[in-house]
Design a protein around this motif. Sequence first.
Motif, PDB file in Angstrom:
ATOM      1  N   ALA A 243       0.723  -1.122  -0.108  1.00 36.79           N
ATOM      2  CA  ALA A 243       0.027   0.103   0.113  1.00 36.79           C
ATOM      3  C   ALA A 243       1.128   1.179  -0.025  1.00 36.79           C
ATOM      4  CB  ALA A 243      -1.053   0.042   1.128  1.00 36.79           C
ATOM      5  N   ALA A 244       1.992   1.157   0.645  1.00 39.23           N
ATOM      6  CA  ALA A 244       3.078   2.544   0.882  1.00 39.23           C
ATOM      7  C   ALA A 244       3.677   2.596  -0.522  1.00 39.23           C
ATOM      8  CB  ALA A 244       3.923   2.106   1.951  1.00 39.23           C
ATOM      9  N   VAL A 245       3.943   1.463  -1.243  1.00 38.50           N
ATOM     10  CA  VAL A 245       4.568   1.900  -2.198  1.00 38.50           C
ATOM     11  C   VAL A 245       3.814   2.144  -3.472  1.00 38.50           C
ATOM     12  CG1 VAL A 245       5.709   0.527  -4.242  1.00 38.50           C
ATOM     13  CG2 VAL A 245       6.469  -0.077  -1.664  1.00 38.50           C
ATOM     14  N   LEU A 246       2.559   1.653  -3.574  1.00 41.49           N
ATOM     15  CA  LEU A 246       1.571   2.056  -4.443  1.00 41.49           C
ATOM     16  C   LEU A 246       1.131   3.542  -4.180  1.00 41.49           C
ATOM     17  CD1 LEU A 246      -0.653  -1.143  -4.708  1.00 41.49           C
ATOM     18  CD2 LEU A 246       0.628  -0.111  -6.496  1.00 41.49           C
ATOM     19  N   TYR A 247       0.910   3.868  -3.315  1.00 44.73           N
ATOM     20  CA  TYR A 247       0.635   5.489  -2.859  1.00 44.73           C
ATOM     21  C   TYR A 247       1.633   6.276  -3.208  1.00 44.73           C
ATOM     22  CZ  TYR A 247      -4.111   5.709  -0.759  1.00 44.73           C
ATOM     23  OH  TYR A 247      -5.361   5.677  -0.441  1.00 44.73           O
ATOM     24  N   ALA A 248       3.006   5.962  -2.836  1.00 49.07           N
ATOM     25  CA  ALA A 248       4.297   6.753  -3.089  1.00 49.07           C
ATOM     26  C   ALA A 248       4.261   6.841  -4.362  1.00 49.07           C
ATOM     27  CB  ALA A 248       5.441   6.370  -2.396  1.00 49.07           C
ATOM     28  N   GLU A 249       3.843   5.958  -5.301  1.00 49.49           N
ATOM     29  CA  GLU A 249       3.824   5.736  -6.827  1.00 49.49           C
ATOM     30  C   GLU A 249       3.478   6.976  -7.551  1.00 49.49           C
ATOM     31  OE1 GLU A 249       5.783   4.037 -10.239  1.00 49.49           O
ATOM     32  OE2 GLU A 249       6.025   3.731  -8.175  1.00 49.49           O
ATOM     33  N   HIS A 250       2.357   7.741  -6.817  1.00 49.97           N
ATOM     34  CA  HIS A 250       2.008   8.772  -7.174  1.00 49.97           C
ATOM     35  C   HIS A 250       3.085   9.919  -7.449  1.00 49.97           C
ATOM     36  CE1 HIS A 250      -1.859   6.927  -6.064  1.00 49.97           C
ATOM     37  NE2 HIS A 250      -2.405   7.511  -7.267  1.00 49.97           N
ATOM     38  N   ARG A 252       6.157   9.740  -8.445  1.00 50.25           N
ATOM     39  CA  ARG A 252       6.855   9.647  -9.890  1.00 50.25           C
ATOM     40  C   ARG A 252       6.071  10.294 -10.763  1.00 50.25           C
ATOM     41  NH1 ARG A 252      10.559   5.937  -9.972  1.00 50.25           N
ATOM     42  NH2 ARG A 252       9.270   4.188  -8.521  1.00 50.25           N
ATOM     43  N   LEU A 253       4.766  10.071 -10.871  1.00 48.72           N
ATOM     44  CA  LEU A 253       4.034  10.898 -11.738  1.00 48.72           C
ATOM     45  C   LEU A 253       3.915  12.364 -11.501  1.00 48.72           C
ATOM     46  CD1 LEU A 253       0.657   8.402 -12.078  1.00 48.72           C
ATOM     47  CD2 LEU A 253       2.898   8.436 -13.166  1.00 48.72           C
ATOM     48  N   ILE A 254       3.553  12.742 -10.363  1.00 49.18           N
ATOM     49  CA  ILE A 254       3.597  14.180  -9.988  1.00 49.18           C
ATOM     50  C   ILE A 254       4.924  15.038 -10.446  1.00 49.18           C
ATOM     51  CG2 ILE A 254       3.672  16.000  -8.063  1.00 49.18           C
ATOM     52  CD1 ILE A 254       1.769  14.023  -6.471  1.00 49.18           C
ATOM     53  N   ARG A 255       5.928  14.166 -10.016  1.00 52.15           N
ATOM     54  CA  ARG A 255       7.296  14.847 -10.589  1.00 52.15           C
ATOM     55  C   ARG A 255       7.400  14.923 -12.170  1.00 52.15           C
ATOM     56  NH1 ARG A 255       9.529  11.866  -5.810  1.00 52.15           N
ATOM     57  NH2 ARG A 255      10.519  13.591  -4.381  1.00 52.15           N
ATOM     58  N   LEU A 262      -2.660  20.606 -11.699  1.00 53.54           N
ATOM     59  CA  LEU A 262      -3.866  21.614 -12.274  1.00 53.54           C
ATOM     60  C   LEU A 262      -4.588  21.075 -13.623  1.00 53.54           C
ATOM     61  CD1 LEU A 262      -3.138  24.869 -10.654  1.00 53.54           C
ATOM     62  CD2 LEU A 262      -4.796  23.240  -9.693  1.00 53.54           C
ATOM     63  N   SER A 263      -3.339  20.868 -14.522  1.00 52.84           N
ATOM     64  CA  SER A 263      -3.639  20.520 -15.819  1.00 52.84           C
ATOM     65  C   SER A 263      -4.243  19.099 -16.125  1.00 52.84           C
ATOM     66  CB  SER A 263      -2.564  20.888 -16.609  1.00 52.84           C
ATOM     67  OG  SER A 263      -2.164  22.074 -16.876  1.00 52.84           O
ATOM     68  N   GLU A 264      -3.565  18.034 -15.145  1.00 48.14           N
ATOM     69  CA  GLU A 264      -3.952  16.572 -15.478  1.00 48.14           C
ATOM     70  C   GLU A 264      -3.900  16.095 -13.899  1.00 48.14           C
ATOM     71  OE1 GLU A 264      -2.874  12.751 -17.770  1.00 48.14           O
ATOM     72  OE2 GLU A 264      -1.505  14.545 -17.881  1.00 48.14           O
ATOM     73  N   ARG A 265      -4.693  15.410 -13.492  1.00 53.29           N
ATOM     74  CA  ARG A 265      -4.732  14.664 -12.208  1.00 53.29           C
ATOM     75  C   ARG A 265      -4.159  13.357 -12.341  1.00 53.29           C
ATOM     76  NH1 ARG A 265      -7.355  10.407  -9.780  1.00 53.29           N
ATOM     77  NH2 ARG A 265      -7.739  10.812  -7.301  1.00 53.29           N
ATOM     78  N   PRO A 266      -2.756  13.193 -11.525  1.00 48.93           N
ATOM     79  CA  PRO A 266      -1.720  12.042 -11.470  1.00 48.93           C
ATOM     80  C   PRO A 266      -2.667  10.975 -11.346  1.00 48.93           C
ATOM     81  CG  PRO A 266      -0.667  13.698 -10.569  1.00 48.93           C
ATOM     82  CD  PRO A 266      -2.379  14.178 -10.490  1.00 48.93           C
ATOM     83  N   SER A 267      -2.692   9.831 -12.119  1.00 51.96           N
ATOM     84  CA  SER A 267      -3.429   8.545 -11.640  1.00 51.96           C
ATOM     85  C   SER A 267      -2.593   7.336 -12.379  1.00 51.96           C
ATOM     86  CB  SER A 267      -4.849   8.720 -12.629  1.00 51.96           C
ATOM     87  OG  SER A 267      -5.548   7.675 -12.372  1.00 51.96           O
ATOM     88  N   LEU A 268      -2.667   6.575 -11.485  1.00 57.10           N
ATOM     89  CA  LEU A 268      -1.842   5.254 -11.889  1.00 57.10           C
ATOM     90  C   LEU A 268      -2.820   4.281 -12.520  1.00 57.10           C
ATOM     91  CD1 LEU A 268      -0.242   4.113  -8.392  1.00 57.10           C
ATOM     92  CD2 LEU A 268       0.814   5.377 -10.273  1.00 57.10           C
ATOM     93  N   VAL A 297      12.237  -0.088  -4.294  1.00 51.73           N
ATOM     94  CA  VAL A 297      11.249  -0.077  -5.319  1.00 51.73           C
ATOM     95  C   VAL A 297      10.525   1.121  -5.290  1.00 51.73           C
ATOM     96  CG1 VAL A 297      11.204  -2.678  -5.332  1.00 51.73           C
ATOM     97  CG2 VAL A 297       9.548  -1.387  -3.843  1.00 51.73           C
ATOM     98  N   SER A 298      10.457   1.864  -4.084  1.00 57.27           N
ATOM     99  CA  SER A 298       9.513   3.148  -4.132  1.00 57.27           C
ATOM    100  C   SER A 298       9.960   4.342  -4.858  1.00 57.27           C
ATOM    101  CB  SER A 298       9.087   3.350  -2.695  1.00 57.27           C
ATOM    102  OG  SER A 298      10.158   4.092  -2.310  1.00 57.27           O
ATOM    103  N   ALA A 299       9.006   5.153  -5.013  1.00 54.34           N
ATOM    104  CA  ALA A 299       9.533   6.510  -5.872  1.00 54.34           C
ATOM    105  C   ALA A 299       9.875   7.535  -4.989  1.00 54.34           C
ATOM    106  CB  ALA A 299       8.077   6.836  -6.235  1.00 54.34           C
ATOM    107  N   VAL A 300       9.979   7.020  -3.460  1.00 55.73           N
ATOM    108  CA  VAL A 300      10.722   7.863  -2.471  1.00 55.73           C
ATOM    109  C   VAL A 300      11.918   7.762  -2.417  1.00 55.73           C
ATOM    110  CG1 VAL A 300      10.536   8.445   0.094  1.00 55.73           C
ATOM    111  CG2 VAL A 300       8.563   7.912  -1.094  1.00 55.73           C
ATOM    112  N   PRO A 301      12.839   8.858  -2.421  1.00 56.69           N
ATOM    113  CA  PRO A 301      14.307   8.849  -2.599  1.00 56.69           C
ATOM    114  C   PRO A 301      14.479   8.312  -1.353  1.00 56.69           C
ATOM    115  CG  PRO A 301      13.470  10.909  -3.248  1.00 56.69           C
ATOM    116  CD  PRO A 301      12.360  10.249  -3.006  1.00 56.69           C
ATOM    117  N   SER A 302      15.595   7.466  -1.089  1.00 56.03           N
ATOM    118  CA  SER A 302      16.189   6.739   0.136  1.00 56.03           C
ATOM    119  C   SER A 302      17.097   7.912   1.016  1.00 56.03           C
ATOM    120  CB  SER A 302      16.929   5.460  -0.268  1.00 56.03           C
ATOM    121  OG  SER A 302      17.496   4.985   1.109  1.00 56.03           O
TER     122      SER A 302
END
Length: 321
Positions: A243-250, A252-255, A262-268, A297-302
């Motif tokens: 769950a943590a990995v999937l939520y944090a995956e957003h 990657r899209l936001i970056r 505002l132009s597009e909602r990031p969606s997996l 594996v996560s989008a969160v920098p270590s």
Amino acid sequence: MVSREQVATAKSIHRRTGKTFYLATRLLPERVRRGTYVLYGFFRVADEVVDGDESLAAAEQRAELERIREGVLGDRTPEDDVLAAFADVKETYGIPDGEVEVFLDTMEADIEQQTYETAADLDEYMRGSAVSVGHMMVYLMDPERENADAALPHAGALGKAFQLTNFIRDVREDIDDLDRVYVPMERLRSNGVTIDQLRNHEPSEGLRTALQSELSRAEALYREGVAGIKYLPRDCQFPVLLAAVLYAEHHRLIRRQGFDVLSERPSLSLPRKLYVTAKTSWRWWRNDDPEAVFDAVSAVPSDRTGAPEGDREREEDVATL
């Protein structure tokens, strides 16, 4: 006793409105999974009082939340199947009244509260909307008592991390549909961002900077939350990690969108979720250390020296999944 029909009703709510979390929930052991559906159903029923029926006046919303409060805390017989199921789950797993009270207090605050001045103000809001949710999940998983005490603060941090991700991802949806802003106003003002700019969907460098700060705050909370997964029962650790990995995956899209939410909602996409699930499963099979897997594996920098970085670079090549 929670009936099969009550669980089915709550599960359908969960599947329809919480798709990312639903995927991870399906991997929980049966003893926890049924109760999780009920908890999520309760959260959505209460949330819909404030955000679902636009015809209700503020006084009617408060009265309905009070009816819910009395029903789940045992002061009246719940009429709703999901509320009746939650009342049973609460009693069975010893979820404290205080966690339910603070959650419902936050739902009531949403009736009129539209902005939050400081990060501390937003943290106070999230004590009810996110931390209490994490705490209830710990009680539901029913770890050994000494581990439960250790797990609670980490579960609260992870709940806040999930919600901050949602707040960043949903800036446009929140301002359009609810006329609310869940980014601290002082952070927006210091970067020259106005509410009118959000309403007009005008991305800016100032908004990018403000959201970068919020994203960094969320990522620190992810690390704090994941550090406590080891205190959960063994059969619950992987689903919570996923769950943590999937939520944090957003993130990657936001970056990748340059923080223009505002132009597009990031969606997996579903293929992306399945890819991330498979990759996380493989890492877990190789090394069942929650922090090490999250780092890999996560989008969160270590923030841990020597943590693998190769996966992050390779994932950019499959970002279109």
